[in-house]
Design an enzyme around this catalytic site. Structure first.
Site, mmCIF file in Angstrom:
data_model
loop_
_atom_site.group_PDB
_atom_site.id
_atom_site.type_symbol
_atom_site.label_atom_id
_atom_site.label_comp_id
_atom_site.label_asym_id
_atom_site.label_seq_id
_atom_site.Cartn_x
_atom_site.Cartn_y
_atom_site.Cartn_z
ATOM 1 N N THR A 69 65.351 -44.721 24.437
ATOM 2 C CA THR A 69 65.280 -44.646 25.902
ATOM 3 C C THR A 69 66.425 -43.787 26.413
ATOM 4 O O THR A 69 67.583 -44.064 26.124
ATOM 5 C CB THR A 69 65.370 -46.075 26.488
ATOM 6 O OG1 THR A 69 64.165 -46.761 26.154
ATOM 7 C CG2 THR A 69 65.536 -46.059 27.986
ATOM 8 N N HIS B 75 56.113 -51.961 21.122
ATOM 9 C CA HIS B 75 57.515 -52.393 21.137
ATOM 10 C C HIS B 75 57.537 -53.931 21.153
ATOM 11 O O HIS B 75 57.274 -54.555 22.166
ATOM 12 C CB HIS B 75 58.205 -51.840 22.383
ATOM 13 C CG HIS B 75 59.705 -51.934 22.327
ATOM 14 N ND1 HIS B 75 60.375 -52.756 21.440
ATOM 15 C CD2 HIS B 75 60.675 -51.310 23.038
ATOM 16 C CE1 HIS B 75 61.693 -52.624 21.626
ATOM 17 N NE2 HIS B 75 61.887 -51.748 22.586
ATOM 18 N N ASN C 253 63.879 -56.280 20.478
ATOM 19 C CA ASN C 253 64.973 -56.140 21.456
ATOM 20 C C ASN C 253 64.856 -56.969 22.732
ATOM 21 O O ASN C 253 65.423 -56.612 23.778
ATOM 22 C CB ASN C 253 65.154 -54.660 21.833
ATOM 23 C CG ASN C 253 65.904 -53.896 20.743
ATOM 24 O OD1 ASN C 253 66.491 -54.516 19.849
ATOM 25 N ND2 ASN C 253 65.897 -52.581 20.801
ATOM 26 N N TYR D 154 62.254 -57.688 24.733
ATOM 27 C CA TYR D 154 61.312 -57.328 25.798
ATOM 28 C C TYR D 154 60.076 -58.228 25.706
ATOM 29 O O TYR D 154 60.061 -59.202 24.974
ATOM 30 C CB TYR D 154 61.026 -55.820 25.746
ATOM 31 C CG TYR D 154 62.328 -55.048 25.911
ATOM 32 C CD1 TYR D 154 63.048 -55.137 27.103
ATOM 33 C CD2 TYR D 154 62.881 -54.320 24.860
ATOM 34 C CE1 TYR D 154 64.266 -54.493 27.256
ATOM 35 C CE2 TYR D 154 64.100 -53.673 25.010
ATOM 36 C CZ TYR D 154 64.796 -53.769 26.211
ATOM 37 O OH TYR D 154 66.008 -53.148 26.356
ATOM 38 N N ASN E 272 69.866 -58.757 24.248
ATOM 39 C CA ASN E 272 69.144 -59.316 25.396
ATOM 40 C C ASN E 272 68.958 -60.835 25.268
ATOM 41 O O ASN E 272 67.906 -61.378 25.604
ATOM 42 C CB ASN E 272 67.790 -58.611 25.604
ATOM 43 C CG ASN E 272 67.938 -57.292 26.348
ATOM 44 O OD1 ASN E 272 68.855 -57.128 27.146
ATOM 45 N ND2 ASN E 272 67.039 -56.349 26.102
HETATM 46 C C1 FMN Z 1 70.253 -44.749 23.621
HETATM 47 C C2 FMN Z 1 69.360 -45.703 22.855
HETATM 48 C C3 FMN Z 1 68.132 -46.051 23.380
HETATM 49 C C4 FMN Z 1 67.255 -46.878 22.658
HETATM 50 N N1 FMN Z 1 65.987 -47.127 23.150
HETATM 51 C C5 FMN Z 1 65.078 -47.801 22.400
HETATM 52 C C6 FMN Z 1 63.719 -47.930 22.822
HETATM 53 O O1 FMN Z 1 63.283 -47.405 23.859
HETATM 54 N N2 FMN Z 1 62.882 -48.635 22.022
HETATM 55 C C7 FMN Z 1 63.288 -49.199 20.842
HETATM 56 O O2 FMN Z 1 62.477 -49.811 20.133
HETATM 57 N N3 FMN Z 1 64.564 -49.074 20.420
HETATM 58 C C8 FMN Z 1 65.461 -48.372 21.153
HETATM 59 N N4 FMN Z 1 66.740 -48.179 20.681
HETATM 60 C C9 FMN Z 1 67.084 -48.630 19.317
HETATM 61 C C10 FMN Z 1 66.942 -47.451 18.325
HETATM 62 O O3 FMN Z 1 65.598 -47.061 18.162
HETATM 63 C C11 FMN Z 1 67.519 -47.808 16.925
HETATM 64 O O4 FMN Z 1 66.784 -48.875 16.383
HETATM 65 C C12 FMN Z 1 68.991 -48.178 17.015
HETATM 66 O O5 FMN Z 1 69.701 -47.139 17.677
HETATM 67 C C13 FMN Z 1 69.602 -48.396 15.656
HETATM 68 O O6 FMN Z 1 69.530 -47.226 14.876
HETATM 69 P P1 FMN Z 1 70.830 -46.300 14.614
HETATM 70 O O7 FMN Z 1 71.881 -47.184 14.018
HETATM 71 O O8 FMN Z 1 70.320 -45.261 13.667
HETATM 72 O O9 FMN Z 1 71.242 -45.722 15.948
HETATM 73 C C14 FMN Z 1 67.647 -47.394 21.406
HETATM 74 C C15 FMN Z 1 68.923 -47.075 20.902
HETATM 75 C C16 FMN Z 1 69.764 -46.219 21.593
HETATM 76 C C17 FMN Z 1 71.073 -45.819 20.990
#
Ligand code: FMN
Length: 373
Positions: free
Chosen positions: A31, A181, A184, A186, A241
């Site tokens: 997001t 989704h 997290n 939701y 959350n």
């Molecule tokens: C800026 C940001 C926005 C995110 N938005 C979503 C989202 O819209 N949907 C979702 O399932 N996870 C979302 N996540 C979680 C990421 O998809 C991912 O699972 C999380 O960043 C862990 O991976 P990483 O350690 O490689 O960053 C978001 C994470 C970040 C950093």
């Protein structure tokens, strides 16, 4: 020699549902809240996704709101108006131009919302009315969520129809598939976990009842797309959350068994070592993938705190088939190229994760040799 040639790496091709992929590096849903008007995908977003698309690479969009009550982050895109579909068409065309495969993550925030984000300033909705103070993003910036009411049973049925409609619109927008989704904290997660689900109807109580909404929504998505173009994201034991469950191992194991009945393209897991977008226990084993690998029979994508070495390790051990990189992909549009060529990664800037403009979105540099590759 034979063993060595069989070793699975990030660059071993893989079949995901009906798609033949060239590598196992996934852009997970992120997001970024870059829409400015009507929650419509714009040219910045076309550029952002196009930058991260590769031939035979797999991308999942940011959480995309399925209906008017699903908003909790001002600026996050929707998929419920003609204008939003038209905006997404440009994104999918640009990704396809590069040879990428892109799924749309269908998203409803449930209780993670605020009256200012709801139609006619109504109360947000959720599985149950349980006070919490998690932050949501309004036009005025980050504020605590407002108290929500519990959905009536008939309203839950109506929501399933909205997911069905969103899945149809995602097809019209040119996506290759859809991801639910379910992580997290939701809407779907609020129904799954008993810390947030105190319902007494057919959608609450037993595990069978708590997975009901997830299954009904997935059936609606499969009805539109076929099972080989539908995936789901879960976050077992995640606490982001204010989530909790009295027995997460049993719940998510049961959920994975039920998912097997649907024969989905994949299960996408967020490891509990990540709380939202912050590491809470760096180095912890990928426990969710390790547990569910023994239960779920189709492809699994692991996410949460991976670098290239940890990704190669989980693939080698067989706990996952593909690996998603969230924050690294934000800062490295050419992440696939960098991994392939052993090029050091650029660092991300948290300040520009959400909202704003091209800064921190489409202006991360490509490695200088990228153009010649
Ligand atoms: C800026 C940001 C926005 C995110 N938005 C979503 C989202 O819209 N949907 C979702 O399932 N996870 C979302 N996540 C979680 C990421 O998809 C991912 O699972 C999380 O960043 C862990 O991976 P990483 O350690 O490689 O960053 C978001 C994470 C970040 C950093």
């Amino acid at each position: 020699m034979e063993n060595q040639s069989k070793k699975v790496t990030l660059f071993t091709p893989v079949k995901l549902g009906k798609f033949e992929l060239a590598h196992r590096i996934v852009l997970p849903p992120l997001t970024r809240m870059r829409t400015v008007n009507g929650f419509i995908p714009n040219d910045w977003m076309v550029e952002y996704y196009s930058q991260r698309a590769t031939k035979g690479g797999f991308l999942v969009t940011e959480g995309t709101v399925i209906n008017e009550t699903g908003h909790g982050y001002y600026g996050a895109p929707g998929i419920y108006t003609d204008e939003q579909v038209a905006g997404w068409k440009k994104v999918t065309a640009a990704v396809h131009e590069k040879g990428g495969i892109i799924f749309n993550q269908l998203f409803h925030v449930g209780r993670q919302s605020h009256r200012s984000l709801q139609p006619n300033g109504a109360e947000p909705i959720g599985a149950s009315a349980i006070p919490h103070e998690d932050l949501v993003f309004t036009q005025q910036g980050w504020v605590p969520a407002e108290p929500n009411r519990a959905l009536e049973t008939a309203e839950v049925k109506a929501l399933v129809k909205d997911y069905h409609q969103a899945a149809l619109r995602a097809m019209e927008a040119g996506f290759d598939g859809v991801e639910l989704h379910g992580a997290n904290g939701y809407l779907i997660d609020q129904f799954l976990q008993d810390g947030t689900n105190h319902r007494t109807d057919a959608y609450g109580g037993s595990m069978e009842n708590r997975v009901r909404l997830m299954i009904e929504v997935l059936e609606a998505m499969v009805d539109v797309w076929g099972s080989d173009a539908v995936g789901i994201r879960l976050g077992p034991s995640g606490t982001f959350n204010s989530m909790s469950d009295s027995d997460p191992i049993a719940l998510f194991g049961y959920a994975a068994e039920r998912l097997n009945e649907l024969d989905l393209a994949y299960l996408h897991l967020i490891e509990p070592r990540i709380n939202g977008n912050i590491e809470i226990a760096d180095g912890l084993e990928p426990v969710a993938s390790m547990h569910l690998r023994g239960i779920f029979k189709n492809k699994m994508i692991a996410a949460g705190g991976f670098d290239q070495a940890k990704a190669e390790d989980i693939l080698e051990k067989g706990y996952a088939d593909m690996v998603a990189f969230g924050r690294h992909f934000i800062a490295n549009p050419d992440l696939v190229f960098r991994f392939k060529n052993g090029i050091p990664l650029a660092s991300y800037d948290r300040e520009t994760f959400y909202g704003g403009n091209e800064k921190g979105y489409t202006d991360y540099a490509f490695y200088e040799a990228y153009a010649d590759a």
